[in-house]
Design a protein around this motif. Sequence first.
Motif, PDB file in Angstrom:
ATOM      1  N   SER A  36      28.255  -4.646 -64.919  1.00  0.00           N
ATOM      2  CA  SER A  36      29.386  -4.395 -64.012  1.00  0.00           C
ATOM      3  C   SER A  36      28.971  -4.290 -62.554  1.00  0.00           C
ATOM      4  CB  SER A  36      30.120  -3.116 -64.434  1.00  0.00           C
ATOM      5  OG  SER A  36      29.226  -2.025 -64.561  1.00  0.00           O
ATOM      6  N   PHE A  37      27.684  -4.500 -62.262  1.00  0.00           N
ATOM      7  CA  PHE A  37      27.163  -4.369 -60.894  1.00  0.00           C
ATOM      8  C   PHE A  37      27.443  -5.634 -60.079  1.00  0.00           C
ATOM      9  CE2 PHE A  37      23.799  -5.120 -57.790  1.00  0.00           C
ATOM     10  CZ  PHE A  37      23.719  -3.896 -57.129  1.00  0.00           C
ATOM     11  N   SER A  38      27.855  -5.458 -58.826  1.00  0.00           N
ATOM     12  CA  SER A  38      28.000  -6.604 -57.917  1.00  0.00           C
ATOM     13  C   SER A  38      27.700  -6.173 -56.494  1.00  0.00           C
ATOM     14  CB  SER A  38      29.412  -7.199 -57.988  1.00  0.00           C
ATOM     15  OG  SER A  38      30.384  -6.266 -57.555  1.00  0.00           O
ATOM     16  N   LEU A  39      27.079  -7.056 -55.734  1.00  0.00           N
ATOM     17  CA  LEU A  39      26.773  -6.800 -54.327  1.00  0.00           C
ATOM     18  C   LEU A  39      27.990  -7.112 -53.468  1.00  0.00           C
ATOM     19  CD1 LEU A  39      23.257  -8.413 -54.400  1.00  0.00           C
ATOM     20  CD2 LEU A  39      23.677  -6.045 -53.699  1.00  0.00           C
ATOM     21  N   LEU A  40      28.094  -6.441 -52.340  1.00  0.00           N
ATOM     22  CA  LEU A  40      29.227  -6.636 -51.442  1.00  0.00           C
ATOM     23  C   LEU A  40      28.799  -7.541 -50.286  1.00  0.00           C
ATOM     24  CD1 LEU A  40      31.945  -5.172 -51.976  1.00  0.00           C
ATOM     25  CD2 LEU A  40      31.446  -3.762 -49.987  1.00  0.00           C
ATOM     26  N   PRO A  41      29.324  -8.760 -50.209  1.00  0.00           N
ATOM     27  CA  PRO A  41      28.990  -9.614 -49.068  1.00  0.00           C
ATOM     28  C   PRO A  41      29.621  -9.074 -47.798  1.00  0.00           C
ATOM     29  CG  PRO A  41      30.609 -10.681 -50.471  1.00  0.00           C
ATOM     30  CD  PRO A  41      30.196  -9.427 -51.175  1.00  0.00           C
ATOM     31  N   CYS A  42      29.024  -9.407 -46.669  1.00  0.00           N
ATOM     32  CA  CYS A  42      29.476  -8.792 -45.429  1.00  0.00           C
ATOM     33  C   CYS A  42      30.806  -9.340 -44.927  1.00  0.00           C
ATOM     34  CB  CYS A  42      28.412  -8.934 -44.344  1.00  0.00           C
ATOM     35  SG  CYS A  42      27.925 -10.621 -44.001  1.00  0.00           S
ATOM     36  N   ASN A  43      31.340 -10.411 -45.544  1.00  0.00           N
ATOM     37  CA  ASN A  43      32.631 -10.927 -45.089  1.00  0.00           C
ATOM     38  C   ASN A  43      33.799 -10.330 -45.860  1.00  0.00           C
ATOM     39  OD1 ASN A  43      32.245 -12.160 -47.524  1.00  0.00           O
ATOM     40  ND2 ASN A  43      32.592 -14.259 -46.803  1.00  0.00           N
ATOM     41  N   THR A  44      33.539  -9.350 -46.735  1.00  0.00           N
ATOM     42  CA  THR A  44      34.627  -8.687 -47.443  1.00  0.00           C
ATOM     43  C   THR A  44      35.264  -7.626 -46.551  1.00  0.00           C
ATOM     44  OG1 THR A  44      33.093  -7.089 -48.383  1.00  0.00           O
ATOM     45  CG2 THR A  44      33.568  -9.044 -49.699  1.00  0.00           C
ATOM     46  N   PRO A  45      36.556  -7.367 -46.734  1.00  0.00           N
ATOM     47  CA  PRO A  45      37.238  -6.375 -45.891  1.00  0.00           C
ATOM     48  C   PRO A  45      36.586  -4.995 -45.942  1.00  0.00           C
ATOM     49  CG  PRO A  45      38.831  -7.647 -47.150  1.00  0.00           C
ATOM     50  CD  PRO A  45      37.483  -8.025 -47.683  1.00  0.00           C
ATOM     51  N   GLN A  46      36.054  -4.625 -47.116  1.00  0.00           N
ATOM     52  CA  GLN A  46      35.449  -3.294 -47.240  1.00  0.00           C
ATOM     53  C   GLN A  46      34.192  -3.142 -46.404  1.00  0.00           C
ATOM     54  OE1 GLN A  46      36.311  -5.290 -49.710  1.00  0.00           O
ATOM     55  NE2 GLN A  46      37.456  -4.200 -51.319  1.00  0.00           N
ATOM     56  N   CYS A  47      33.623  -4.244 -45.961  1.00  0.00           N
ATOM     57  CA  CYS A  47      32.425  -4.173 -45.133  1.00  0.00           C
ATOM     58  C   CYS A  47      32.780  -4.114 -43.652  1.00  0.00           C
ATOM     59  CB  CYS A  47      31.524  -5.384 -45.412  1.00  0.00           C
ATOM     60  SG  CYS A  47      29.838  -5.162 -44.793  1.00  0.00           S
ATOM     61  N   LYS A  48      34.064  -3.989 -43.370  1.00  0.00           N
ATOM     62  CA  LYS A  48      34.521  -3.859 -41.982  1.00  0.00           C
ATOM     63  C   LYS A  48      35.348  -2.593 -41.881  1.00  0.00           C
ATOM     64  CE  LYS A  48      34.514  -8.863 -41.453  1.00  0.00           C
ATOM     65  NZ  LYS A  48      35.293 -10.095 -41.194  1.00  0.00           N
ATOM     66  N   PRO A  49      34.678  -1.442 -41.981  1.00  0.00           N
ATOM     67  CA  PRO A  49      35.395  -0.163 -42.060  1.00  0.00           C
ATOM     68  C   PRO A  49      36.191   0.135 -40.817  1.00  0.00           C
ATOM     69  CG  PRO A  49      33.066   0.205 -41.711  1.00  0.00           C
ATOM     70  CD  PRO A  49      33.217  -1.260 -41.967  1.00  0.00           C
ATOM     71  N   ARG A  50      37.306   0.833 -41.038  1.00  0.00           N
ATOM     72  CA  ARG A  50      38.177   1.223 -39.944  1.00  0.00           C
ATOM     73  C   ARG A  50      37.767   2.597 -39.428  1.00  0.00           C
ATOM     74  NH1 ARG A  50      42.551  -0.056 -44.019  1.00  0.00           N
ATOM     75  NH2 ARG A  50      42.363   2.184 -44.371  1.00  0.00           N
ATOM     76  N   ILE A  51      37.865   2.766 -38.130  1.00  0.00           N
ATOM     77  CA  ILE A  51      37.702   4.092 -37.566  1.00  0.00           C
ATOM     78  C   ILE A  51      38.873   4.925 -38.114  1.00  0.00           C
ATOM     79  CG2 ILE A  51      37.791   5.344 -35.391  1.00  0.00           C
ATOM     80  CD1 ILE A  51      35.739   3.411 -34.529  1.00  0.00           C
ATOM     81  N   PRO A  52      38.716   6.197 -38.562  1.00  0.00           N
ATOM     82  CA  PRO A  52      37.536   7.014 -38.347  1.00  0.00           C
ATOM     83  C   PRO A  52      36.550   7.043 -39.503  1.00  0.00           C
ATOM     84  CG  PRO A  52      39.293   8.407 -39.123  1.00  0.00           C
ATOM     85  CD  PRO A  52      39.824   6.994 -39.114  1.00  0.00           C
ATOM     86  N   ASP A  53      36.580   6.051 -40.413  1.00  0.00           N
ATOM     87  CA  ASP A  53      35.682   6.100 -41.560  1.00  0.00           C
ATOM     88  C   ASP A  53      34.217   6.149 -41.138  1.00  0.00           C
ATOM     89  OD1 ASP A  53      37.630   6.188 -43.453  1.00  0.00           O
ATOM     90  OD2 ASP A  53      37.774   4.030 -43.676  1.00  0.00           O
ATOM     91  N   PHE A  54      33.831   5.242 -40.264  1.00  0.00           N
ATOM     92  CA  PHE A  54      32.473   5.227 -39.749  1.00  0.00           C
ATOM     93  C   PHE A  54      32.534   5.015 -38.246  1.00  0.00           C
ATOM     94  CE2 PHE A  54      32.308   3.201 -44.012  1.00  0.00           C
ATOM     95  CZ  PHE A  54      31.790   4.285 -44.673  1.00  0.00           C
TER      96      PHE A  54
END
Length: 435
Positions: free
Chosen positions: A123-141
């Motif tokens: 069930s493991f998968s890597l997250l590529p940097c073009n996925t939305p989750q890799c572009k966090p919204r302020i104030p998350d980070f």
Amino acid sequence: MALCKSLLLLFFLSLSTAKTLKPQNPKSLQTQNYSLKFPLISLPLSSPITKQNSQLNTQKTSSIYKSTFKYTMALVLSLPIGTPPQTQQMVLDTGSQLSWTQCTNKTLQKPPSSSFDPSLSSSFSLLPCNTPQCKPRIPDFTLPTSCDQNLLCHYSYFYADGTYAEGNLVKEKISINSLITPPLILGCSQDSSANEGILGMNLGRLSFPSQAKINKFSYCVPPRWSLTSTPPAGTFYIGENPYSGGFRYVNLLRFSGSESRPYLDKAAYTIGIEGIKIGGKILNISRECFRPDSGGAGQTMIDSGTEFSFLVESAYDKVKEEVEKRVLGGAGRVKKVGTVYGGALDMCFEGDVAEIRRLLGDMVLVMENGVEIVTEGVRAMVEIGGGVSCLSFGSSQLLGVESNIVGNFHQQNLWVEFDVLKSRVGFGKADCTKV
């Protein structure tokens, strides 16, 4: 913004592998039908609530998961991760957002035997940097996101004490007894100076409760008497707590996403303290010292990932003044020393610790609705050896933060319940060695 811990956490997603960063100032499961119980390890240094005065949720109670542990100053639990599950040691941390685990680094000659091996999980998968989750919204980070050389989403955690963890963002399942979460965004650390991973439990959108749709969780931290004795075991619930009938609640302070305050951690569990008592005396400290000002300084947070508790300078100075008056105003057998324990506790004395505790008395954090966190004299002072003991409250300034932090040391023998749905925190006095 940085998250506050016993070690100040700065999280960012970055291409860089640099190991230095200047510290900054602060930082689907449906649980209605389940009550899930995990013993956790509280690692060193009033009438208790009992089952007789609360209703037990008998619809479904899970079997017990008990972690093995290595001593740290944290609450460590064991969670099965992946398919098939691999048990991982995780620090329960209400002051952090992203959960991450130690992953096997096959470039090392001797990778840790307890680390998670992604190659063994279907069930493991890597997250590529073009996925939305890799572009966090302020104030998350607080810092912008970028990709590593393999176009994968890269993260780095840096702590004020010099420890760090970095690796890739991934998706993986976490098992909770017979329940299995959908794939959650986690960190897979292949370069870390820490011994355990982190289970991020704050209000951020990538925290474990947010991703797993957990509306309520609680824990009971057992008393800790010695740094050298066997660490005691406490209890952690996800969902309804069978003892909650005796809890008293304080409301969380919430902040809109549009607010911009440099020192404010909007994802923290923020409460408002009304005052501090020492030996029954209420100190002359404005309640505004315990609420965020226009810049966010003064925020008060409940943080299980911090060991001791810390106060902003204006409040700490009043506490320091009263402690010195009480402890040094005795028969002259106690003297103040210049020790700074752990780089953060600077109110240290030489003398008989029992006498010091007697002179000091209880310290009480007073909150709304008559809720009080009482620190008896026996826990107000921490013995550090050589006849020296230090006040277990420190100055936030020494941490480089502008927040008040209630750490796990001052949550001993208390149920602490985080009710996300109703935006409140509950407290209940208990013998945490017997629940």
